[in-house]
Design a protein around this motif. Structure first.
Motif, PDB file in Angstrom:
ATOM      1  N   GLN A  72       1.281  -1.212  -0.191  1.00 28.13           N
ATOM      2  CA  GLN A  72      -0.083  -0.649   0.446  1.00 28.13           C
ATOM      3  C   GLN A  72       0.679   0.909  -0.541  1.00 28.13           C
ATOM      4  N   ILE A  73       0.319   2.503  -0.021  1.00 30.19           N
ATOM      5  CA  ILE A  73       1.113   3.818  -0.209  1.00 30.19           C
ATOM      6  C   ILE A  73       0.025   4.789   1.261  1.00 30.19           C
ATOM      7  N   THR A  74       0.922   4.231   1.122  1.00 29.03           N
ATOM      8  CA  THR A  74       0.501   5.399   3.050  1.00 29.03           C
ATOM      9  C   THR A  74       1.590   6.764   3.607  1.00 29.03           C
ATOM     10  N   THR A  75       0.553   7.560   3.361  1.00 29.74           N
ATOM     11  CA  THR A  75       0.921   8.868   3.208  1.00 29.74           C
ATOM     12  C   THR A  75       0.312   9.143   4.587  1.00 29.74           C
ATOM     13  N   ILE A  76       1.808  10.288   5.684  1.00 25.44           N
ATOM     14  CA  ILE A  76       1.887  10.941   6.899  1.00 25.44           C
ATOM     15  C   ILE A  76       1.709  11.901   6.702  1.00 25.44           C
ATOM     16  N   ILE A  77       0.683  12.612   6.880  1.00 29.12           N
ATOM     17  CA  ILE A  77       0.394  14.372   7.338  1.00 29.12           C
ATOM     18  C   ILE A  77       0.739  14.530   8.436  1.00 29.12           C
ATOM     19  N   GLY A  78       0.696  15.871   8.379  1.00 24.97           N
ATOM     20  CA  GLY A  78       0.830  16.374  10.491  1.00 24.97           C
ATOM     21  C   GLY A  78       1.309  17.761  10.065  1.00 24.97           C
ATOM     22  N   LYS A  79       1.331  18.159  11.053  1.00 22.99           N
ATOM     23  CA  LYS A  79       1.986  19.975  11.692  1.00 22.99           C
ATOM     24  C   LYS A  79       3.528  20.297  11.000  1.00 22.99           C
ATOM     25  N   SER A  80       4.175  20.633  10.459  1.00 25.38           N
ATOM     26  CA  SER A  80       5.673  21.139  10.451  1.00 25.38           C
ATOM     27  C   SER A  80       6.038  20.703  12.236  1.00 25.38           C
ATOM     28  N   GLY A  81       7.264  20.038  11.900  1.00 23.12           N
ATOM     29  CA  GLY A  81       7.802  19.350  13.675  1.00 23.12           C
ATOM     30  C   GLY A  81       7.133  18.894  14.182  1.00 23.12           C
ATOM     31  N   SER A  82       6.348  17.702  13.675  1.00 26.33           N
ATOM     32  CA  SER A  82       5.100  17.259  14.458  1.00 26.33           C
ATOM     33  C   SER A  82       5.863  15.595  14.726  1.00 26.33           C
ATOM     34  N   GLY A  83       6.532  14.790  14.651  1.00 25.57           N
ATOM     35  CA  GLY A  83       7.041  14.041  14.334  1.00 25.57           C
ATOM     36  C   GLY A  83       7.311  13.230  12.937  1.00 25.57           C
ATOM     37  N   LYS A  84       7.421  13.998  12.010  1.00 24.71           N
ATOM     38  CA  LYS A  84       7.193  12.668  10.657  1.00 24.71           C
ATOM     39  C   LYS A  84       8.324  12.323  10.659  1.00 24.71           C
ATOM     40  N   PHE A  87      -4.051  11.791  -4.171  1.00 23.42           N
ATOM     41  CA  PHE A  87      -4.904  10.918  -4.963  1.00 23.42           C
ATOM     42  C   PHE A  87      -3.985   9.429  -5.587  1.00 23.42           C
ATOM     43  N   ILE A  88      -2.723   9.330  -4.649  1.00 25.71           N
ATOM     44  CA  ILE A  88      -2.075   8.265  -4.781  1.00 25.71           C
ATOM     45  C   ILE A  88      -2.149   7.531  -3.680  1.00 25.71           C
ATOM     46  N   SER A  89      -2.702   8.017  -2.391  1.00 25.24           N
ATOM     47  CA  SER A  89      -2.907   7.397  -1.186  1.00 25.24           C
ATOM     48  C   SER A  89      -3.544   6.327  -0.921  1.00 25.24           C
ATOM     49  N   ASP A  90      -3.168   5.046  -0.456  1.00 20.79           N
ATOM     50  CA  ASP A  90      -3.752   4.222  -0.364  1.00 20.79           C
ATOM     51  C   ASP A  90      -4.486   4.331   1.335  1.00 20.79           C
ATOM     52  N   ARG A  91      -3.728   4.550   1.906  1.00 19.69           N
ATOM     53  CA  ARG A  91      -4.322   4.927   3.358  1.00 19.69           C
ATOM     54  C   ARG A  91      -3.764   6.214   4.178  1.00 19.69           C
ATOM     55  N   ILE A  92      -4.404   7.048   5.110  1.00 21.27           N
ATOM     56  CA  ILE A  92      -3.606   8.778   5.642  1.00 21.27           C
ATOM     57  C   ILE A  92      -3.382   7.917   7.002  1.00 21.27           C
ATOM     58  N   SER A 145     -15.470  23.129 -10.836  1.00 22.60           N
ATOM     59  CA  SER A 145     -14.950  21.111 -11.098  1.00 22.60           C
ATOM     60  C   SER A 145     -13.601  20.936 -10.283  1.00 22.60           C
ATOM     61  N   ALA A 146     -13.700  20.127  -9.805  1.00 24.91           N
ATOM     62  CA  ALA A 146     -12.332  18.977  -9.296  1.00 24.91           C
ATOM     63  C   ALA A 146     -11.594  17.735  -9.270  1.00 24.91           C
ATOM     64  N   ARG A 147     -10.602  17.374  -8.661  1.00 20.95           N
ATOM     65  CA  ARG A 147     -10.147  16.372  -9.363  1.00 20.95           C
ATOM     66  C   ARG A 147     -10.898  15.484  -8.320  1.00 20.95           C
ATOM     67  N   HIS A 148     -11.009  14.510  -8.838  1.00 28.14           N
ATOM     68  CA  HIS A 148     -11.668  13.797  -7.675  1.00 28.14           C
ATOM     69  C   HIS A 148     -10.814  12.028  -7.122  1.00 28.14           C
ATOM     70  N   ASN A 149      -9.959  12.367  -8.243  1.00 25.59           N
ATOM     71  CA  ASN A 149      -8.492  10.999  -7.864  1.00 25.59           C
ATOM     72  C   ASN A 149      -7.911  11.553  -8.858  1.00 25.59           C
ATOM     73  N   ARG A 150      -6.577  10.864  -8.717  1.00 24.61           N
ATOM     74  CA  ARG A 150      -5.409  11.210  -9.675  1.00 24.61           C
ATOM     75  C   ARG A 150      -5.951  11.624 -11.258  1.00 24.61           C
ATOM     76  N   ASP A 151      -6.606  11.019 -12.126  1.00 28.64           N
ATOM     77  CA  ASP A 151      -6.893  10.997 -13.378  1.00 28.64           C
ATOM     78  C   ASP A 151      -8.800  11.712 -13.594  1.00 28.64           C
ATOM     79  N   ARG A 152      -9.102  12.001 -12.716  1.00 26.00           N
ATOM     80  CA  ARG A 152     -10.686  11.722 -12.611  1.00 26.00           C
ATOM     81  C   ARG A 152     -10.942  13.491 -12.492  1.00 26.00           C
ATOM     82  N   ILE A 153     -11.892  13.655 -13.352  1.00 29.35           N
ATOM     83  CA  ILE A 153     -12.280  16.054 -13.251  1.00 29.35           C
ATOM     84  C   ILE A 153     -13.494  15.802 -13.063  1.00 29.35           C
TER      85      ILE A 153
END
Lengths: 435, 269
Positions: A52-64, A227-232, A340-348
């Motif tokens: 899977q592609i797992t993306t870690i998000i958080g504020k700067s300096g949060s320890g990612k 758009f590319i992440s399976d989990r966040i 309009s908005a992108r709803h995944n990598r290749d769809r608008i």
């Protein structure tokens, strides 16, 4: 309205415990890390699943980055344990630990390329030092990765002679040259322009599919990275405050998530210039509530499909098609009040308030003509006149038009539009075909 | 009241002294472990390429400066000793005095100081930059042992290069002494070389080489250590810490050379 945030999270986590019964590839159990008095990770619990592609998000300096460095062993936890396929890494024997480490690659935030070595030597370094491969085999592997990353012309250059984007690609090539099964990316798109950002993310998604590794990403490039992440995973105040998909993230009612999503609301999709998904959702809600009960809307779902495009012209070509589509959607549908908005990598998805389906069809037809006659042939310029010489490729843009009502939510509209999708423009090995 | 202040300042002084001593012993222990690990890893596979590069950098590239310093040191020695020995009517022993001074003392010490200034400082700065730009972490993530890859070849190269450069320095110094003593001041050419041949023993040469090997270990360990742990400095950060580490590496190495020279000489006498 006030709500019990901990209860919401607890319910959410429980639902996920049921969803994922497989053993996580990597698991953090109550991991705590302090630097002097500062607690960076505070009993953090998380699970990373294979492929899977797992993306870690958080504020700067949060320890990612600290979290990522724990996975590869650059840092070790003060308390708690890290498990690999259910086994604590601290209890591993030396040979097991080496085996674990040999599966992981790390792409640093600042690339950490060896500045006194050429690009070739940088990519060859892990092979030369950690394998018994012969000179020719190393050269073959390095050449193969360099060509995939479009670096073949830069092999003799030094990192300081390359642009930021190229340095990222060298770092990516070096991270992938040993065929790792887990790749850690620490902000791989920082400091890149919108095209490059999406290019790098596309490459990660593409190579993940091609080579089948597990990717763990730190990124601030929202919404592109989603758009590319399976989990966040959301790291907040030293703990994992959320884990799940992007849609689940947007649905979860929690002050932390609200704050996070509010920060996204004003953003536009840098690649296409369209609205962010959050802004789109808010505008859609406003359109329905602000109008009469029987608000008439039309919706168009555009999708880009390509065959062998990245192989023939590189990843940038697919992004250019998407960028062109975004521009045409804005140009043709914007003046009619469409958003309009992108709803995944290749769809608008475009919503056209107060526009009938026939009128929508006519506008989409005009858009398709422009796309077919101008935008797609421009892709030909990327080939340098060598279309079909190496690999035959095909690009097609589909559009599905549907009517909506105030009872429909966005998912329902997308389903209806998807069912009506037809090809509106196609480009194949130098041949154009109007639909 | 006065005695309380006196007690307090005494306590502060001993606190400070104790802390410095403990810190010093800790650092010494760390350096010893650092050197031992690096030394043992010299014999790991895949070291030849890096070793050759370092021998070239520390050894071959230092040859010019060593030659220059060697010649002028020998010339000054020849000049000074000639006037001193003339007072005793012993200018005939000039060759042996110049040679013994160089082989036993000045050769190893000045060569080590020259290499510290040229290669030691560069080593410390290079490793420091690798550290602050996360290149050492990158090595670790690629399963390349940074100590094995960066430090071991440098230690091995220094152990090879220092004695060779010392011998080169001695040779150039003797030649410098010859230039002033024989060519400029008229000492007999045959007496100059005959005295060297007669009075210089293998023990003197061996002593000089032992010193040069000890200096090699001290210089390269100090310089690499300063660079490798530059990120742990508490007095500065980033590029400033690299510059301070480099300065410290040179200063500490020079002091260590002179202190250890006395200790080793007293053992060799």
């Amino acid at each position: 309205m006030r709500h019990d945030s901990s209860l919401g999270l607890r319910c959410y986590f429980l639902s996920h415990v049921e969803a994922y019964v497989e053993t996580p590839l990597i698991e953090f159990r109550d991991v705590t890390k302090r630097f002097d008095e500062k607690i960076v990770l505070d009993k953090a619990n998380l699970a990373i699943y294979e492929n899977q592609i797992t993306t870690i998000i958080g504020k700067s300096g949060s320890g990612k980055s600290v979290l990522l460095k724990h996975i590869i062993g650059l840092l070790s936890p003060d308390e708690g344990s890290i498990l690999f396929r259910g086994k604590p890494v601290r209890e591993m024997k030396k040979i097991e630990w080496n085996g674990y480490r040999s599966r992981i690659s790390y792409m640093f935030q600042n690339n950490a390329l060896f500045d006194s070595m050429s690009v070739f030597e940088n990519i060859a370094m892990p092979l030369r030092q950690t394998t018994n491969l012969g000179k020719k085999e190393i050269e073959r592997k390095v050449m193969s990765r360099s060509e995939q990353m479009e670096l073949a012309d830069a092999l003799l250059k030094y990192p300081s002679e390359l642009s930021g984007g190229m340095q990222k690609r060298v770092a990516l090539a070096r991270a992938l040259v040993t065929d790792p099964t887990i790749v850690l990316f620490d902000e791989p798109t920082t400091g890149q322009d919108p095209i490059r950002k999406n290019l790098i993310l596309s490459m990660i998604a593409h190579y993940r599919k091609q080579f089948g590794f597990t990717a763990i990403l730190i990124s601030h490039d929202i919404p592109d990275v989603f758009f590319i992440s399976d989990r966040i995973l959301l790291l907040w105040e030293g703990k994992i405050a959320f884990h799940g998909t992007y849609d689940e993230l947007t649905r979860l009612k929690h002050p932390m998530i609200d704050e996070f999503l509010q920060s996204l609301a004003g953003l536009r999709d840098e690649l296409t210039g369209l609205l962010s998904k959050e802004m789109f959702t808010a505008r859609y809600a406003l359109t329905l509530s602000g109008g009469r009960v029987d608000t008439k809307i039309s919706a168009v779902l555009f999708s880009v499909h390509s065959e062998h495009l990245a192989d023939a012209l590189g990843h940038q070509a697919a992004l250019k098609v998407l960028k062109a589509l975004g521009e045409y959607v804005n140009k043709y549908l914007g003046p009619l009040g469409g958003f309009s908005a992108r709803h995944n990598r290749d769809r608008i998805l475009t919503i056209l308030p107060h526009i009938g389906i026939e009128e929508a069809r006519q506008v989409v037809h005009d858009l398709a003509q422009g796309l077919q006659l101008k935008a797609l042939p421009e892709i030909q310029a990327l080939t340098g006149g060598k279309i079909g010489a190496v690999t035959c490729f095909e690009i097609s843009v589909t559009a599905g038009i549907t009517e909506g009502s105030s009872a429909d939510d966005i998912e329902r509209i997308m389903e209806k539009a998807e069912a009506n999708q037809n090809i509106i423009a196609r480009y194949q090995c130098g041949k154009e075909s109007a639909q | 009241m006065a005695s309380t202040i006196k007690d307090y300042s005494f306590r502060t002084f001993f606190d400070y002294l104790g802390k410095r001593t403990i810190k010093g012993i800790n650092n010494l222990g760390t350096i010893v472990i650092f050197f031992t690990l690096a030394f043992l890893k010299i014999f790991r596979p895949k070291q030849i390429r890096e070793l050759i590069q370092q021998v070239y950098f520390i050894g071959a590239k230092s040859a010019n400066i060593v030659m220059l310093v060697g010649i002028f040191t020998g010339m000054v020695l020849g000049l000074q000793l000639f006037y001193t020995l003339t007072k005793f009517g012993s200018e005939g022993v000039l060759g042996s005095v110049v040679a013994l001074t160089l082989i036993r003392e000045l050769g190893p010490v000045l060569t080590a100081i020259m290499i510290t200034a040229r290669a030691g400082s560069a080593m410390s700065a290079e490793i420091g930059i690798l550290r602050i730009s996360e290149q050492i972490d990158a090595l670790y993530t690629m399963r390349i042992d940074p100590v094995r890859y960066l430090i071991s070849p440098r230690i091995a190269a220094a152990i090879i290069s220092f004695p060779l450069l010392t011998a080169f320095f001695d040779l150039m110094g003797i030649l410098g002494g010859y230039l002033t003593g024989v060519v400029l001041l008229g000492v007999d050419k045959g007496a100059y070389f005959y005295r060297i041949h007669t009075y210089v023993d293998i023990v003197d040469i061996r002593g000089g080489f032992i010193k040069s090997i000890i200096f090699a270990v001290l210089v390269v360990t100090t310089c690499c250590y300063q660079g490798y742990f530059t990120h742990l400095r508490t007095d500065s950060y980033g590029s400033k810490s690299v510059s301070i580490s480099t300065t410290s590496a040179v200063v500490i190495s020079c002091v260590m050379i002179l202190v250890s020279d006395y200790v080793v000489t007293s053992f060799l006498m």
